[in-house]
Scaffold this motif. Structure first.
Motif, mmCIF file in Angstrom:
data_model
loop_
_atom_site.group_PDB
_atom_site.id
_atom_site.type_symbol
_atom_site.label_atom_id
_atom_site.label_comp_id
_atom_site.label_asym_id
_atom_site.label_seq_id
_atom_site.Cartn_x
_atom_site.Cartn_y
_atom_site.Cartn_z
ATOM 1 N N GLN A 128 -34.280 -74.125 -16.301
ATOM 2 C CA GLN A 128 -35.084 -73.492 -15.261
ATOM 3 C C GLN A 128 -34.819 -74.134 -13.908
ATOM 4 O OE1 GLN A 128 -39.080 -73.837 -16.771
ATOM 5 N NE2 GLN A 128 -38.898 -71.970 -17.978
ATOM 6 N N VAL A 129 -34.640 -75.455 -13.883
ATOM 7 C CA VAL A 129 -34.331 -76.146 -12.626
ATOM 8 C C VAL A 129 -32.988 -75.656 -12.082
ATOM 9 C CG1 VAL A 129 -33.726 -78.392 -11.629
ATOM 10 C CG2 VAL A 129 -35.719 -78.186 -13.108
ATOM 11 N N ALA A 130 -32.015 -75.463 -12.982
ATOM 12 C CA ALA A 130 -30.679 -75.008 -12.577
ATOM 13 C C ALA A 130 -30.646 -73.500 -12.304
ATOM 14 C CB ALA A 130 -29.656 -75.364 -13.655
ATOM 15 N N ARG A 131 -31.770 -72.823 -12.492
ATOM 16 C CA ARG A 131 -31.896 -71.381 -12.246
ATOM 17 C C ARG A 131 -30.894 -70.568 -13.076
ATOM 18 N NH1 ARG A 131 -36.157 -72.206 -9.652
ATOM 19 N NH2 ARG A 131 -36.279 -72.846 -7.499
ATOM 20 N N MET A 132 -30.753 -70.967 -14.331
ATOM 21 C CA MET A 132 -29.856 -70.250 -15.230
ATOM 22 C C MET A 132 -30.560 -69.006 -15.767
ATOM 23 S SD MET A 132 -27.017 -71.763 -15.196
ATOM 24 C CE MET A 132 -26.277 -70.738 -16.424
ATOM 25 N N PRO A 133 -29.814 -67.921 -15.945
ATOM 26 C CA PRO A 133 -30.431 -66.723 -16.521
ATOM 27 C C PRO A 133 -30.788 -66.969 -17.985
ATOM 28 C CG PRO A 133 -28.068 -66.422 -16.259
ATOM 29 C CD PRO A 133 -28.404 -67.734 -15.629
ATOM 30 N N PHE A 134 -31.936 -66.503 -18.372
ATOM 31 C CA PHE A 134 -32.403 -66.746 -19.729
ATOM 32 C C PHE A 134 -31.956 -65.668 -20.714
ATOM 33 C CE2 PHE A 134 -34.790 -70.062 -17.823
ATOM 34 C CZ PHE A 134 -34.977 -70.976 -18.845
ATOM 35 N N LYS A 135 -30.885 -64.973 -20.377
ATOM 36 C CA LYS A 135 -30.307 -63.997 -21.303
ATOM 37 C C LYS A 135 -29.250 -64.656 -22.194
ATOM 38 C CE LYS A 135 -31.692 -59.936 -19.118
ATOM 39 N NZ LYS A 135 -33.064 -59.917 -19.531
ATOM 40 N N HIS A 136 -28.824 -65.854 -21.837
ATOM 41 C CA HIS A 136 -27.810 -66.570 -22.610
ATOM 42 C C HIS A 136 -28.391 -66.963 -23.978
ATOM 43 C CE1 HIS A 136 -24.969 -69.695 -23.774
ATOM 44 N NE2 HIS A 136 -24.126 -69.126 -22.920
ATOM 45 N N PRO A 137 -27.580 -66.943 -25.046
ATOM 46 C CA PRO A 137 -28.086 -67.305 -26.382
ATOM 47 C C PRO A 137 -28.694 -68.715 -26.456
ATOM 48 C CG PRO A 137 -25.948 -66.252 -26.583
ATOM 49 C CD PRO A 137 -26.204 -66.424 -25.115
ATOM 50 N N LEU A 138 -28.138 -69.674 -25.732
ATOM 51 C CA LEU A 138 -28.704 -71.023 -25.746
ATOM 52 C C LEU A 138 -30.095 -71.028 -25.130
ATOM 53 C CD1 LEU A 138 -28.320 -74.048 -26.345
ATOM 54 C CD2 LEU A 138 -27.377 -74.269 -24.043
ATOM 55 N N ALA A 139 -30.257 -70.305 -24.038
ATOM 56 C CA ALA A 139 -31.569 -70.210 -23.400
ATOM 57 C C ALA A 139 -32.552 -69.472 -24.312
ATOM 58 C CB ALA A 139 -31.453 -69.511 -22.055
ATOM 59 N N GLN A 140 -32.093 -68.421 -24.967
ATOM 60 C CA GLN A 140 -32.947 -67.693 -25.904
ATOM 61 C C GLN A 140 -33.375 -68.587 -27.065
ATOM 62 O OE1 GLN A 140 -34.250 -64.522 -25.741
ATOM 63 N NE2 GLN A 140 -33.495 -64.618 -23.639
ATOM 64 N N PHE A 141 -32.462 -69.444 -27.518
ATOM 65 C CA PHE A 141 -32.771 -70.410 -28.579
ATOM 66 C C PHE A 141 -33.887 -71.351 -28.123
ATOM 67 C CE2 PHE A 141 -31.925 -74.708 -30.243
ATOM 68 C CZ PHE A 141 -32.135 -74.489 -31.599
ATOM 69 N N CYS A 142 -33.764 -71.867 -26.898
ATOM 70 C CA CYS A 142 -34.789 -72.774 -26.359
ATOM 71 C C CYS A 142 -36.137 -72.080 -26.241
ATOM 72 C CB CYS A 142 -34.365 -73.298 -24.990
ATOM 73 S SG CYS A 142 -33.000 -74.441 -25.038
ATOM 74 N N LEU A 143 -36.116 -70.854 -25.756
ATOM 75 C CA LEU A 143 -37.361 -70.097 -25.619
ATOM 76 C C LEU A 143 -38.010 -69.854 -26.980
ATOM 77 C CD1 LEU A 143 -36.416 -67.435 -22.916
ATOM 78 C CD2 LEU A 143 -37.858 -69.449 -22.629
ATOM 79 N N ALA A 144 -37.190 -69.451 -27.955
ATOM 80 C CA ALA A 144 -37.730 -69.153 -29.285
ATOM 81 C C ALA A 144 -38.354 -70.384 -29.927
ATOM 82 C CB ALA A 144 -36.626 -68.591 -30.175
ATOM 83 N N LEU A 145 -37.754 -71.544 -29.713
ATOM 84 C CA LEU A 145 -38.278 -72.765 -30.326
ATOM 85 C C LEU A 145 -39.496 -73.339 -29.609
ATOM 86 C CD1 LEU A 145 -35.204 -74.900 -31.440
ATOM 87 C CD2 LEU A 145 -36.940 -73.852 -32.862
ATOM 88 N N THR A 146 -39.642 -73.052 -28.323
ATOM 89 C CA THR A 146 -40.683 -73.742 -27.551
ATOM 90 C C THR A 146 -41.803 -72.843 -27.028
ATOM 91 O OG1 THR A 146 -39.359 -73.522 -25.539
ATOM 92 C CG2 THR A 146 -39.081 -75.545 -26.825
ATOM 93 N N ASN A 147 -41.632 -71.540 -27.087
ATOM 94 C CA ASN A 147 -42.653 -70.637 -26.537
ATOM 95 C C ASN A 147 -44.035 -70.860 -27.150
ATOM 96 O OD1 ASN A 147 -41.422 -69.292 -24.462
ATOM 97 N ND2 ASN A 147 -40.874 -67.507 -25.677
ATOM 98 N N PHE A 148 -44.084 -71.179 -28.453
ATOM 99 C CA PHE A 148 -45.373 -71.354 -29.116
ATOM 100 C C PHE A 148 -46.206 -72.456 -28.456
ATOM 101 C CE2 PHE A 148 -43.147 -74.796 -31.118
ATOM 102 C CZ PHE A 148 -44.128 -75.724 -31.440
ATOM 103 N N ALA A 149 -45.548 -73.441 -27.862
ATOM 104 C CA ALA A 149 -46.276 -74.539 -27.218
ATOM 105 C C ALA A 149 -46.321 -74.400 -25.702
ATOM 106 C CB ALA A 149 -45.623 -75.877 -27.586
ATOM 107 N N VAL A 150 -45.238 -73.908 -25.103
ATOM 108 C CA VAL A 150 -45.151 -73.856 -23.645
ATOM 109 C C VAL A 150 -46.064 -72.781 -23.056
ATOM 110 C CG1 VAL A 150 -43.607 -73.372 -21.714
ATOM 111 C CG2 VAL A 150 -42.832 -74.834 -23.573
ATOM 112 N N LEU A 151 -46.092 -71.610 -23.654
ATOM 113 C CA LEU A 151 -46.906 -70.521 -23.079
ATOM 114 C C LEU A 151 -48.388 -70.866 -23.015
ATOM 115 C CD1 LEU A 151 -45.071 -67.363 -24.497
ATOM 116 C CD2 LEU A 151 -44.788 -68.501 -22.280
#
Length: 193
Positions: free
Chosen positions: A28-51
């Motif tokens: 997020q700091v690097a302003r990377m698009p979250f459509k990349h599979p690595l970013a999607q992986f991070c979102l899937a693993l952490t959304n339950f706690a971050v949101l």
């Protein structure tokens, strides 16, 4: 023996989850698009706690402070559990214990950030030789560019040695000041009885 195994498992799982949280934060700091599979992986693993945490912890100056706070909290909980499983008698009622644990957790987040940077530099260096047009290249470049750019002058015979220089600098930081502070905090914990 069982306590050591539990300590190892707890610390390893906490470190891995902290790495994923930090990767999410730095993407997020690097302003990377979250459509990349690595970013999607991070979102899937952490959304339950971050949101849910975002509802309690607001962002600061556009930075996702909830994700960073969760990384610190995961380190803190892991340190408390590891300490509780340790045979050394720690005084959890003393404020100095909690202050030392909080600072040790901040140091853990810093160390994990350095390990994440080392991993990104290493993978980027290998990818530049093996497959420079891989889909990971833009993400790795965005994560490492701020650190490698000042070191780009270390080129010999057309080879960019800045990843090696950065890797060595990170190792020195981990071995000297970080290790010294970590040992001081652990010693402080042992003194509070």
């Amino acid at each position: 023996m069982l306590a050591e195994t539990l300590q190892f498992l707890i610390k390893t799982l906490a470190d891995l989850f902290t790495l994923v949280l930090l990767l999410r934060f730095y993407l997020q700091v690097a302003r990377m698009p979250f459509k990349h599979p690595l970013a999607q992986f991070c979102l899937a693993l952490t959304n339950f706690a971050v949101l849910p945490a975002r509802k309690l912890i607001p962002s600061v100056k556009g930075y996702d402070s909830a994700t960073l706070a969760l990384a610190w909290l995961v380190c803190l909980v892991a340190n408390v559990i590891v300490l509780a499983l340790n045979p050394w008698p720690y005084n959890f009622a003393a404020p100095q214990t909690w202050l030392s644990l909080a600072l040790l957790s901040v140091l853990d987040v810093f160390k994990q950030s350095l390990y994440l940077l080392m991993g990104a530099v290493l993978v980027q260096a290998v990818m530049s030789w093996v497959n420079p047009y891989n889909a990971m290249t833009p993400i790795l470049d965005a994560l490492t560019r701020p650190f490698l750019k000042p070191l780009r002058r270390f080129a010999v015979g057309g080879f960019d040695l800045s990843p090696l220089v950065l890797f060595l600098l990170i190792q020195v930081v981990l071995m000297l000041p970080v290790r010294f502070v970590e040992l001081s905090l652990v010693e402080q914990l042992k003194l509070v009885v």
